[in-house]
Write an enzyme that holds these catalytic residues in place. Structure first.
Site, PDB file in Angstrom:
ATOM      1  N   ASP A   1     -10.507   3.939  10.338  1.00 47.24           N
ATOM      2  CA  ASP A   1      -9.963   3.144  10.877  1.00 47.24           C
ATOM      3  C   ASP A   1     -10.356   2.905  12.314  1.00 47.24           C
ATOM      4  O   ASP A   1      -9.551   2.524  13.209  1.00 47.24           O
ATOM      5  CB  ASP A   1      -8.143   3.162  10.859  1.00 47.24           C
ATOM      6  CG  ASP A   1      -7.962   3.137   9.609  1.00 47.24           C
ATOM      7  OD1 ASP A   1      -7.930   1.995   8.881  1.00 47.24           O
ATOM      8  OD2 ASP A   1      -7.291   4.155   9.042  1.00 47.24           O
TER       9      ASP A   1
ATOM     10  N   TRP B   1       0.873  -1.197  -0.087  1.00 49.82           N
ATOM     11  CA  TRP B   1      -0.009   0.056  -0.023  1.00 49.82           C
ATOM     12  C   TRP B   1       0.969   1.212   0.012  1.00 49.82           C
ATOM     13  O   TRP B   1       1.787   1.229   0.888  1.00 49.82           O
ATOM     14  CB  TRP B   1      -0.927   0.018   1.262  1.00 49.82           C
ATOM     15  CG  TRP B   1      -1.626   1.406   1.365  1.00 49.82           C
ATOM     16  CD1 TRP B   1      -2.850   1.925   0.505  1.00 49.82           C
ATOM     17  CD2 TRP B   1      -1.457   2.370   2.219  1.00 49.82           C
ATOM     18  NE1 TRP B   1      -3.079   3.159   0.593  1.00 49.82           N
ATOM     19  CE2 TRP B   1      -2.289   3.473   1.823  1.00 49.82           C
ATOM     20  CE3 TRP B   1      -0.227   2.719   2.844  1.00 49.82           C
ATOM     21  CZ2 TRP B   1      -2.225   4.645   2.352  1.00 49.82           C
ATOM     22  CZ3 TRP B   1      -0.249   3.996   3.687  1.00 49.82           C
ATOM     23  CH2 TRP B   1      -1.292   5.193   3.154  1.00 49.82           C
TER      24      TRP B   1
ATOM     25  N   GLU C   1      -2.910  -2.874  -2.458  1.00 53.00           N
ATOM     26  CA  GLU C   1      -4.137  -2.415  -2.060  1.00 53.00           C
ATOM     27  C   GLU C   1      -4.517  -0.957  -2.422  1.00 53.00           C
ATOM     28  O   GLU C   1      -3.732   0.045  -2.430  1.00 53.00           O
ATOM     29  CB  GLU C   1      -3.823  -2.072  -0.341  1.00 53.00           C
ATOM     30  CG  GLU C   1      -4.930  -1.574   0.497  1.00 53.00           C
ATOM     31  CD  GLU C   1      -4.619  -1.532   1.829  1.00 53.00           C
ATOM     32  OE1 GLU C   1      -3.574  -2.048   2.305  1.00 53.00           O
ATOM     33  OE2 GLU C   1      -5.456  -1.153   2.513  1.00 53.00           O
TER      34      GLU C   1
ATOM     35  N   ASP D   1      -9.540  -2.911   1.174  1.00 56.52           N
ATOM     36  CA  ASP D   1      -9.645  -2.517   2.672  1.00 56.52           C
ATOM     37  C   ASP D   1     -10.959  -1.811   2.777  1.00 56.52           C
ATOM     38  O   ASP D   1     -11.667  -1.008   1.898  1.00 56.52           O
ATOM     39  CB  ASP D   1      -8.861  -1.297   3.131  1.00 56.52           C
ATOM     40  CG  ASP D   1      -8.988  -0.654   4.221  1.00 56.52           C
ATOM     41  OD1 ASP D   1      -9.845  -0.264   5.021  1.00 56.52           O
ATOM     42  OD2 ASP D   1      -7.507  -0.796   4.835  1.00 56.52           O
TER      43      ASP D   1
ATOM     44  N   HIS E   1     -11.750   1.821   2.347  1.00 56.44           N
ATOM     45  CA  HIS E   1     -11.152   2.490   1.366  1.00 56.44           C
ATOM     46  C   HIS E   1     -11.874   2.654   0.011  1.00 56.44           C
ATOM     47  O   HIS E   1     -11.456   3.000  -1.291  1.00 56.44           O
ATOM     48  CB  HIS E   1      -9.980   1.928   0.752  1.00 56.44           C
ATOM     49  CG  HIS E   1      -8.714   1.908   1.902  1.00 56.44           C
ATOM     50  ND1 HIS E   1      -7.282   1.316   1.332  1.00 56.44           N
ATOM     51  CD2 HIS E   1      -8.534   2.316   2.923  1.00 56.44           C
ATOM     52  CE1 HIS E   1      -6.474   1.717   2.469  1.00 56.44           C
ATOM     53  NE2 HIS E   1      -7.284   2.158   3.514  1.00 56.44           N
TER      54      HIS E   1
ATOM     55  N   LYS F   1      -6.723   2.589  -2.542  1.00 55.32           N
ATOM     56  CA  LYS F   1      -7.636   3.619  -1.782  1.00 55.32           C
ATOM     57  C   LYS F   1      -8.310   4.735  -2.537  1.00 55.32           C
ATOM     58  O   LYS F   1      -7.866   4.832  -3.699  1.00 55.32           O
ATOM     59  CB  LYS F   1      -6.562   4.081  -1.006  1.00 55.32           C
ATOM     60  CG  LYS F   1      -6.970   4.870   0.360  1.00 55.32           C
ATOM     61  CD  LYS F   1      -6.110   4.955   1.361  1.00 55.32           C
ATOM     62  CE  LYS F   1      -6.463   5.946   2.414  1.00 55.32           C
ATOM     63  NZ  LYS F   1      -5.795   5.972   3.673  1.00 55.32           N
TER      64      LYS F   1
ATOM     65  N   HIS G   1      -8.837  -6.277   4.273  1.00 58.94           N
ATOM     66  CA  HIS G   1      -8.515  -5.544   5.294  1.00 58.94           C
ATOM     67  C   HIS G   1      -9.816  -5.134   5.828  1.00 58.94           C
ATOM     68  O   HIS G   1     -10.543  -4.206   5.595  1.00 58.94           O
ATOM     69  CB  HIS G   1      -7.721  -4.413   4.944  1.00 58.94           C
ATOM     70  CG  HIS G   1      -6.308  -4.521   4.890  1.00 58.94           C
ATOM     71  ND1 HIS G   1      -5.155  -3.593   4.828  1.00 58.94           N
ATOM     72  CD2 HIS G   1      -5.488  -5.605   4.824  1.00 58.94           C
ATOM     73  CE1 HIS G   1      -4.240  -4.000   4.669  1.00 58.94           C
ATOM     74  NE2 HIS G   1      -3.979  -5.430   4.742  1.00 58.94           N
TER      75      HIS G   1
ATOM     76  N   ASP H   1      -7.319  -4.367   9.994  1.00 55.83           N
ATOM     77  CA  ASP H   1      -6.601  -2.911   9.878  1.00 55.83           C
ATOM     78  C   ASP H   1      -7.239  -1.864  10.440  1.00 55.83           C
ATOM     79  O   ASP H   1      -8.463  -1.243   9.784  1.00 55.83           O
ATOM     80  CB  ASP H   1      -6.373  -2.903   8.183  1.00 55.83           C
ATOM     81  CG  ASP H   1      -5.573  -1.692   8.168  1.00 55.83           C
ATOM     82  OD1 ASP H   1      -4.780  -1.007   9.053  1.00 55.83           O
ATOM     83  OD2 ASP H   1      -5.330  -1.225   6.733  1.00 55.83           O
TER      84      ASP H   1
ATOM     85  N   ASP I   1     -12.272   7.098   6.061  1.00 52.44           N
ATOM     86  CA  ASP I   1     -11.546   5.770   6.273  1.00 52.44           C
ATOM     87  C   ASP I   1     -10.692   6.208   7.581  1.00 52.44           C
ATOM     88  O   ASP I   1      -9.645   6.577   8.014  1.00 52.44           O
ATOM     89  CB  ASP I   1     -10.248   5.741   5.241  1.00 52.44           C
ATOM     90  CG  ASP I   1      -9.339   4.814   5.416  1.00 52.44           C
ATOM     91  OD1 ASP I   1      -9.465   3.689   6.000  1.00 52.44           O
ATOM     92  OD2 ASP I   1      -8.153   5.227   5.228  1.00 52.44           O
TER      93      ASP I   1
HETATM   94  C1  LIG Z   1      -0.819   0.332   8.152  1.00 50.49           C
HETATM   95  C2  LIG Z   1      -1.525  -0.048   6.937  1.00 50.49           C
HETATM   96  O1  LIG Z   1      -0.574  -0.673   5.979  1.00 50.49           O
HETATM   97  C3  LIG Z   1      -2.338   0.627   6.190  1.00 50.49           C
HETATM   98  O2  LIG Z   1      -3.188   1.030   7.092  1.00 50.49           O
HETATM   99  C4  LIG Z   1      -2.845   0.358   4.934  1.00 50.49           C
HETATM  100  O3  LIG Z   1      -3.248  -0.819   4.798  1.00 50.49           O
HETATM  101  C5  LIG Z   1      -4.083   1.238   4.550  1.00 50.49           C
HETATM  102  O4  LIG Z   1      -5.089   0.873   4.809  1.00 50.49           O
HETATM  103  C6  LIG Z   1      -3.938   2.782   4.387  1.00 50.49           C
HETATM  104  O5  LIG Z   1      -4.905   3.431   4.553  1.00 50.49           O
HETATM  105 MN   LIG Z   2      -5.612  -1.231   5.001  1.00 48.60          MN
END
Ligand SMILES: C[C@H](O)[C@H](O)[C@@H](O)C(=O)CO
Ligand SMILES: [Mn+2]
Length: 426
Positions: free
Chosen positions: A303, A190, A231, A266, A269, A233, A293, A333, A301
């Site tokens: 997290d 990523w 990955e 993800d 994303h 986004k 993810h 993630d 996003d």
């Molecule tokens: C730390 C990770 O690799 C990161 O979260 C990545 O996977 C991601 O989702 C970035 O937005």
């Molecule tokens: Mn991710």
């Protein structure tokens, strides 16, 4: 609250009878659950800080763990101890997902383009002792050479070369990890590349990214245990107007590459109304592997810790309905620094596993039958009926058989660990 075994067993036997009337053998499902592993992201344990002295706290790439809860792991031993403790509260055998910034270099400065398997020796030894697999990620953020906002797609040849070398080294490390542990190691790329505001050079950046990826994947490594993945986004903090590695870009890339590369979705994303669950069947139709993810975007996003919501459930249902657990890999993630980090891991992992168990218990054949008969009312009604099947009793049995706390009693253990271990880190 914990339950005694007799009650767990009695509840399970009743649940087993109920599921049997729908044609589901819960004993078989529990056997399957034991073979399912998810990848626990090490970066929840230290707010994506890593162990590099020079880049600690540098951030960047839109990675932002908010909150200031005490007890963040400050080194490899603390992080491994926290992971080990978290895993003792999660049913099943799971993997740990590393990032390159979790290299242990004995105080020596080793830049990312010089990393090797030697710098992950402690992780390897630990994984061998625990008999668990490891996954890997090159770290293309939190570094002076990433501050321009571009890494593999940089127009600066020197910068690009540095990151390509890091990409190549990471694949080598992941390949060796896999060989040493004799378990699949996913190396997920990523990159944060993109622009805060409008750019007229989208095409140029994407052509450069393609060339850089081609160089990384051209390097020959043993792929016996290595799974490559990329990955995408939609946008990030600081890349609101443009992300080089978009979904379409990577879809194009993996489907035209001569190398076998999985696509990583993800959950944070994509546009909030876009369904990742719906994408899975499209990708596996073309025999591609998928890395998930699991995350929870809150309006963006963000997290947040994974919970058992509709999105996570539908993702697991899609994998189950396609019988694709061998081609779809589950990883977590998220990073939340505002709560106990172990509570975050355990909540997220248990919720992810609940979604998988819930999906495996679904009498999918009845839905298919109704659909084949053209009885769509029945299909809808059954979906609603399934929601109140006694899933919780099967989950409790799974936890009990896996020797992890049943119900919310794991929270007492976290409190004990917090008092004994985490408080001393203040
Ligand atoms: C730390 C990770 O690799 C990161 O979260 C990545 O996977 C991601 O989702 C970035 O937005
Ligand atoms: Mn991710």
């Amino acid at each position: 609250m914990s339950l005694d075994y007799e009650k767990i067993l009695a509840d399970y036997e009743r649940a087993k009878e109920v599921y049997k009337t729908f044609g589901i053998d819960t004993d078989e499902v529990l056997k399957k659950m034991k073979g399912i592993s998810i990848s626990l992201h090490c970066w929840q344990g230290d707010d994506v800080t890593g162990f590099e002295e020079a880049t600690k706290g540098m951030g960047g790439g839109g990675i932002l763990a908010t909150g200031n809860y005490f007890g963040r792991a400050r080194n490899g031993d603390e992080l491994r101890s926290d992971l080990e403790f978290a895993m003792s509260l999660i049913p099943g055998k799971h993997k740990v997902n590393l990032h390159a910034i979790y290299a242990e270099t004995d105080g020596k400065k080793v830049d990312r383009d010089e990393l090797s398997i030697d710098h992950f020796e402690k992780w390897l030894k630990w994984a061998k002792e625990k008999d668990i697999g490891l996954d890997f990620n090159p770290t293309f953020f939190a570094h002076p050479k990433a501050q321009s906002g571009y890494t593999l797609s940089s127009t600066d040849k020197g910068v690009r070369k540095f990151w390509i070398k890091h990409g190549v080294k990471s694949r080598e490390i992941a390949s060796q990890i896999g060989k040493e542990l004799k378990k699949t190691c996913i190396n997920n790329i990523w990159i944060p590349d993109g622009s805060k505001d409008f750019t007229a050079k989208r095409y140029e950046y994407r052509k450069i990214l393609k060339e850089s990826l081609d160089e990384i994947f051209a390097a020959s490594v043993d792929k016996t245990y290595l799974v490559d993945s990329v990955e995408s986004k939609l946008f990030g903090i600081g890349s609101e107007a443009f992300v080089v590695g978009s979904h379409e870009f990577y879809m194009g890339y993996v489907f035209t590459s001569k190398h076998d590369i999985a696509i990583c979705f993800d959950l944070g994303h994509f546009h909030p109304t876009e369904s990742v669950a719906d994408k899975i069947s499209s990708v596996i139709t073309f025999s591609k592997k998928v890395l998930l993810h699991l995350s929870r975007g809150m309006r963006w996003d963000s997290d947040h810790v994974v919970v058992l919501n509709d999105e996570v459930l539908s993702v697991s249902q899609e994998v189950k309905r396609a019988d694709a657990f061998d081609r779809v890999f589950f990883a977590l993630d998220f990073f939340d620094a505002s709560i106990n980090r172990i509570t975050a891991w355990v909540t997220g992992a248990r919720s992810a596993l609940k979604s998988i168990l819930y999906a495996l218990l679904e009498p999918t054949h009845l839905l298919n039958e109704a659909e084949n008969e053209g009885d769509f009312g029945k299909r809808l009604a059954l979906l609603e009926e399934f929601k109140t099947l006694p899933f919780g009793a099967v989950w409790n049995k799974f936890c009990y058989e896996s020797n992890v706390p049943v119900g919310s009693s794991w929270l007492d253990k976290v409190k004990e660990y917090e008092d004994k271990v985490l408080k001393s880190r203040i």
